[in-house]
Design a protein around this motif. Structure first.
Motif, PDB file in Angstrom:
ATOM      1  N   HIS A 459      27.126  36.590  37.710  1.00 57.55           N
ATOM      2  CA  HIS A 459      28.453  36.021  37.957  1.00 57.55           C
ATOM      3  C   HIS A 459      29.217  35.783  36.654  1.00 57.55           C
ATOM      4  N   LEU A 460      28.521  35.371  35.597  1.00 55.58           N
ATOM      5  CA  LEU A 460      29.203  35.181  34.318  1.00 55.58           C
ATOM      6  C   LEU A 460      29.663  36.509  33.732  1.00 55.58           C
ATOM      7  N   GLU A 461      28.859  37.544  33.866  1.00 57.06           N
ATOM      8  CA  GLU A 461      29.297  38.866  33.412  1.00 57.06           C
ATOM      9  C   GLU A 461      30.521  39.321  34.180  1.00 57.06           C
ATOM     10  N   SER A 462      30.548  39.031  35.466  1.00 53.16           N
ATOM     11  CA  SER A 462      31.712  39.385  36.273  1.00 53.16           C
ATOM     12  C   SER A 462      32.939  38.603  35.819  1.00 53.16           C
ATOM     13  N   ALA A 463      32.780  37.299  35.553  1.00 47.02           N
ATOM     14  CA  ALA A 463      33.903  36.482  35.087  1.00 47.02           C
ATOM     15  C   ALA A 463      34.418  36.978  33.737  1.00 47.02           C
ATOM     16  N   ALA A 464      33.501  37.346  32.842  1.00 49.39           N
ATOM     17  CA  ALA A 464      33.922  37.863  31.540  1.00 49.39           C
ATOM     18  C   ALA A 464      34.727  39.143  31.704  1.00 49.39           C
ATOM     19  N   GLY A 465      34.322  39.997  32.627  1.00 49.66           N
ATOM     20  CA  GLY A 465      35.067  41.236  32.863  1.00 49.66           C
ATOM     21  C   GLY A 465      36.472  40.969  33.369  1.00 49.66           C
ATOM     22  N   PHE A 466      36.625  39.992  34.238  1.00 48.55           N
ATOM     23  CA  PHE A 466      37.963  39.671  34.760  1.00 48.55           C
ATOM     24  C   PHE A 466      38.854  39.070  33.667  1.00 48.55           C
ATOM     25  N   ILE A 467      38.279  38.223  32.813  1.00 48.60           N
ATOM     26  CA  ILE A 467      39.081  37.647  31.726  1.00 48.60           C
ATOM     27  C   ILE A 467      39.493  38.732  30.739  1.00 48.60           C
ATOM     28  N   GLU A 468      38.574  39.647  30.461  1.00 48.45           N
ATOM     29  CA  GLU A 468      38.939  40.777  29.589  1.00 48.45           C
ATOM     30  C   GLU A 468      40.071  41.591  30.203  1.00 48.45           C
ATOM     31  N   ALA A 469      40.028  41.788  31.506  1.00 41.07           N
ATOM     32  CA  ALA A 469      41.104  42.526  32.178  1.00 41.07           C
ATOM     33  C   ALA A 469      42.424  41.768  32.073  1.00 41.07           C
ATOM     34  N   PHE A 470      42.365  40.434  32.161  1.00 41.59           N
ATOM     35  CA  PHE A 470      43.590  39.640  31.999  1.00 41.59           C
ATOM     36  C   PHE A 470      44.168  39.801  30.605  1.00 41.59           C
ATOM     37  N   LEU A 471      43.310  39.770  29.599  1.00 37.67           N
ATOM     38  CA  LEU A 471      43.791  39.880  28.224  1.00 37.67           C
ATOM     39  C   LEU A 471      44.372  41.255  27.924  1.00 37.67           C
ATOM     40  N   GLU A 472      44.021  42.237  28.726  1.00 37.23           N
ATOM     41  CA  GLU A 472      44.576  43.582  28.542  1.00 37.23           C
ATOM     42  C   GLU A 472      45.954  43.733  29.177  1.00 37.23           C
ATOM     43  N   THR A 473      46.370  42.768  29.995  1.00 35.68           N
ATOM     44  CA  THR A 473      47.692  42.833  30.623  1.00 35.68           C
ATOM     45  C   THR A 473      48.751  42.329  29.652  1.00 35.68           C
ATOM     46  N   THR A 474      49.997  42.637  29.970  1.00 37.84           N
ATOM     47  CA  THR A 474      51.130  42.189  29.154  1.00 37.84           C
ATOM     48  C   THR A 474      51.917  41.134  29.906  1.00 37.84           C
ATOM     49  N   ALA A 475      52.934  40.581  29.224  1.00 36.03           N
ATOM     50  CA  ALA A 475      53.754  39.551  29.855  1.00 36.03           C
ATOM     51  C   ALA A 475      54.498  40.093  31.067  1.00 36.03           C
ATOM     52  N   GLU A 476      54.744  41.404  31.117  1.00 35.38           N
ATOM     53  CA  GLU A 476      55.430  41.990  32.264  1.00 35.38           C
ATOM     54  C   GLU A 476      54.499  42.121  33.475  1.00 35.38           C
ATOM     55  N   ASP A 477      53.209  42.018  33.242  1.00 33.81           N
ATOM     56  CA  ASP A 477      52.234  42.165  34.338  1.00 33.81           C
ATOM     57  C   ASP A 477      51.555  40.838  34.656  1.00 33.81           C
ATOM     58  N   VAL A 478      52.336  39.756  34.635  1.00 33.76           N
ATOM     59  CA  VAL A 478      51.732  38.432  34.842  1.00 33.76           C
ATOM     60  C   VAL A 478      51.130  38.295  36.243  1.00 33.76           C
ATOM     61  N   VAL A 479      51.687  38.978  37.218  1.00 36.94           N
ATOM     62  CA  VAL A 479      51.137  38.886  38.578  1.00 36.94           C
ATOM     63  C   VAL A 479      49.728  39.472  38.610  1.00 36.94           C
ATOM     64  N   ILE A 480      49.545  40.610  37.980  1.00 39.52           N
ATOM     65  CA  ILE A 480      48.210  41.217  37.923  1.00 39.52           C
ATOM     66  C   ILE A 480      47.276  40.349  37.085  1.00 39.52           C
ATOM     67  N   GLY A 481      47.798  39.806  35.977  1.00 38.61           N
ATOM     68  CA  GLY A 481      46.980  38.938  35.134  1.00 38.61           C
ATOM     69  C   GLY A 481      46.517  37.693  35.866  1.00 38.61           C
ATOM     70  N   ALA A 482      47.397  37.102  36.670  1.00 43.16           N
ATOM     71  CA  ALA A 482      47.026  35.914  37.447  1.00 43.16           C
ATOM     72  C   ALA A 482      45.911  36.232  38.431  1.00 43.16           C
ATOM     73  N   GLU A 483      45.973  37.410  39.021  1.00 45.52           N
ATOM     74  CA  GLU A 483      44.940  37.798  39.975  1.00 45.52           C
ATOM     75  C   GLU A 483      43.586  37.965  39.275  1.00 45.52           C
ATOM     76  N   GLU A 484      43.606  38.505  38.060  1.00 45.80           N
ATOM     77  CA  GLU A 484      42.360  38.650  37.313  1.00 45.80           C
ATOM     78  C   GLU A 484      41.755  37.281  37.000  1.00 45.80           C
ATOM     79  N   LEU A 485      42.584  36.335  36.610  1.00 45.06           N
ATOM     80  CA  LEU A 485      42.086  34.986  36.331  1.00 45.06           C
ATOM     81  C   LEU A 485      41.555  34.319  37.597  1.00 45.06           C
ATOM     82  N   ARG A 486      42.207  34.582  38.723  1.00 44.44           N
ATOM     83  CA  ARG A 486      41.738  34.013  39.992  1.00 44.44           C
ATOM     84  C   ARG A 486      40.345  34.546  40.323  1.00 44.44           C
ATOM     85  N   TYR A 487      40.146  35.823  40.091  1.00 44.26           N
ATOM     86  CA  TYR A 487      38.823  36.407  40.337  1.00 44.26           C
ATOM     87  C   TYR A 487      37.783  35.811  39.377  1.00 44.26           C
ATOM     88  N   ALA A 488      38.194  35.562  38.146  1.00 43.23           N
ATOM     89  CA  ALA A 488      37.264  34.982  37.175  1.00 43.23           C
ATOM     90  C   ALA A 488      36.836  33.581  37.603  1.00 43.23           C
TER      91      ALA A 488
END
Length: 516
Positions: A459-488
């Motif tokens: 589960h921690l590896e999964s959370a780390a992957g979602f946070i990494e995906a959030f950090l790869e998003t930009t300010a224009e993709d905040v909706v996608i970034g929020a979803e990644e954090l929710r999954y984390a």
């Protein structure tokens, strides 16, 4: 006749129909309280028959909570909504005072005969382990007494035997424990070494859960900042730099998770045991070492080379660390087919082990302590070396051994036959294990491993992957970034059981012993 039937009251009509019902005689084997009147070929159901509730309807459970066998005391635990009824039928006293141990006579609910002279204590819910009303009967631990008390409880139609882990499962469902605490409780029961006890006690006490919850809370805070950017338009009063703050916090959280994951599996190793493989040439003293560590004749020892042909495993406590030791066949070229299989298994065991201990006879080494060619290629940074049979070479050099490949090792010189150097070896080896796995068991260390089960790591590896995906998003993709954090946040929540845990509950609780 039709008019007569209509004139009968409904209850009378039901009784008449019931008395005419005929069922096969095999049903007569059903025990009390099914109250069946039997004839030679058929059985009539008693008009006062009340069906016994199903297991789903019987919410009050009971079980022996101490190991069976002869002892001073055995504890029978009862939990559920009908606990006071159990008290009324078994103890037969006035309503109990909660949390007070009372001496009493344990009585049979239907026969009325005394089963034992013991103690009883009533825990009123929700201030109990299961958060329900709980009754504990402390009786003498004889087989006949335990069987009679459990048999007496089975005569109460509202009680049923508990399933494995059902008491702890009710504590979890009642909010008394979360999943890491449940796992810690089971590990505490199973603990065999001081290190396992300390690790399990911290988990059962909630310290591990608190660290996971802090991590989850930090992710939710990042998510709240991102969602604020989504929910409010540009015209609203939103502070500058909110998005950058969320990214900085996420970066810190990701580093924390990575530090937990980069623990070299310390917690899992300490919980399940360090896998140590003993290897070396034939007749070097490998089996003698195993017997010395086990303090018994666990392995056959003879002067004949190749005595050990298969892998022999033992679980031992070395310096408070659980160690699973594998004794292997002596490594040498051989034409014996069975011994060849043993040598191959030995090589695989060495490669799969967490650490390895190479045992070499001082007779087989020169002044430079060079390791024999049959074992030199298997020595790595995970290998310790024991030079045995120092009594046969009193002039053996104390220089650091040369293992032919430049890899540094821990090493000791002993004579397992005379006992010379064995105390120093045990002390040094235990300390080397603690250093190797960064386990400080002599004092309360703030660096206690967080991950103790494989599912935590997943589960921690999964959370780390979602946070990494959030950090790869930009300010224009905040909706996608929020979803990644929710999954984390959800991934970390699965560790403590806050969300989405139905798929693991059954496999977790069925490993518990009955009565826990």
């Amino acid at each position: 006749m039709l008019l007569l039937r209509r004139a009968l009251p409904p209850s009378t009509a039901y009784t008449t129909a019931t008395r005419r019902l005929r069922v096969p005689s095999r049903i007569s084997t059903l025990p009390h309280p099914h109250r069946l009147a039997t004839t030679s070929s058929t059985t009539s159901i008693d008009p006062g028959f009340v069906p016994r509730p199903s297991d789903a309807q019987r919410k009050t459970i009971y079980a022996l909570s101490t190991p069976p066998g002869k002892a001073g005391i055995a504890v029978v635990r009862i939990s559920g909504p009908e606990v006071l009824q159990v008290w009324k039928h078994i103890v037969r006293r006035a309503e109990p005072e909660p949390w007070r141990m009372e001496r009493c006579k344990i009585m049979h609910p239907t026969g009325g005969n005394m089963l034992d002279d013991g103690l009883a204590v009533y825990f009123k819910g929700p201030k109990s382990f299961t958060t329900e009303d709980v009754l504990e009967l402390h009786i003498h631990s004889g087989r006949a007494i335990i069987a009679s008390v459990l048999g007496a409880l089975s005569h109460l139609p509202f009680c049923r035997p508990a399933e494995p882990g059902e008491f702890t499962r009710r504590a979890f469902l009642g909010g008394r424990l979360d999943l890491p605490q449940v796992e810690g409780l089971k590990d505490l029961i199973d603990a065999e070494t001081e290190g396992q006890r300390r690790l399990a006690l911290e988990a059962a006490g909630g310290a591990v859960s608190a660290r996971f919850e802090d991590l989850r809370t930090g992710i939710i805070r990042c998510l709240a900042k991102i969602e604020a950017l989504i929910d409010f338009s540009e015209g609203e009063d939103i502070e500058d730099g909110v998005y950058e703050d969320a990214r900085n916090d996420a970066t810190t959280l990701l580093a924390t998770i990575r530090s937990y994951l980069g623990d070299n599996r310390r917690g899992e190793i300490l919980r399940s045991g360090v896998h140590l493989t003993i290897f070396g040439p034939p007749n070097a003293g490998k089996s003698s070492l195993l017997n010395f560590l086990a303090q018994r004749e666990a392995a056959i020892v003879t002067p004949v080379p190749g005595t050990t042909r298969d892998i022999l495993e033992l679980s031992l406590d070395i310096g408070g660390i659980p160690v699973i030791i594998s004794d292997t066949a002596g490594l040498r070229p051989t034409d014996d087919l069975v011994e060849q299989i043993g040598v191959e298994r030995a090589r695989k065991a060495i490669q799969a082990a967490d650490i390895a201990l190479c045992v070499v006879s001082c007779e087989d080494t020169d002044a430079t302590r060079s390791l024999p060619s049959a074992v030199a290629d298997l020595v790595t940074e995970r290998t310790f070396v024991l030079f045995n049979k120092s009594d046969l070479r009193p002039d053996a050099s104390d220089n650091e051994p040369n293992n032919n490949n430049g890899t540094p090792t821990h090493w000791w010189t002993t004579s397992l036959k005379t006992g010379e150097g064995t105390a120093e070896f045990l002390t040094g080896f235990a300390q080397a294990l603690k250093t190797r796995f960064d386990l400080d068991l002599d004092q309360d260390s703030p660096h206690t491993p967080l991950i103790t089960h494989a599912r935590h790591r997943v589960h921690l590896e999964s959370a780390a992957g979602f946070i990494e995906a959030f950090l790869e998003t930009t300010a224009e993709d905040v909706v996608i970034g929020a979803e990644e954090l929710r999954y984390a946040a959800q991934a970390v929540g699965k560790v403590t059981g806050r969300i989405d845990v139905e798929d693991i509950l059954d496999s977790l609780f069925r490993d518990f012993c009955i009565g826990k």
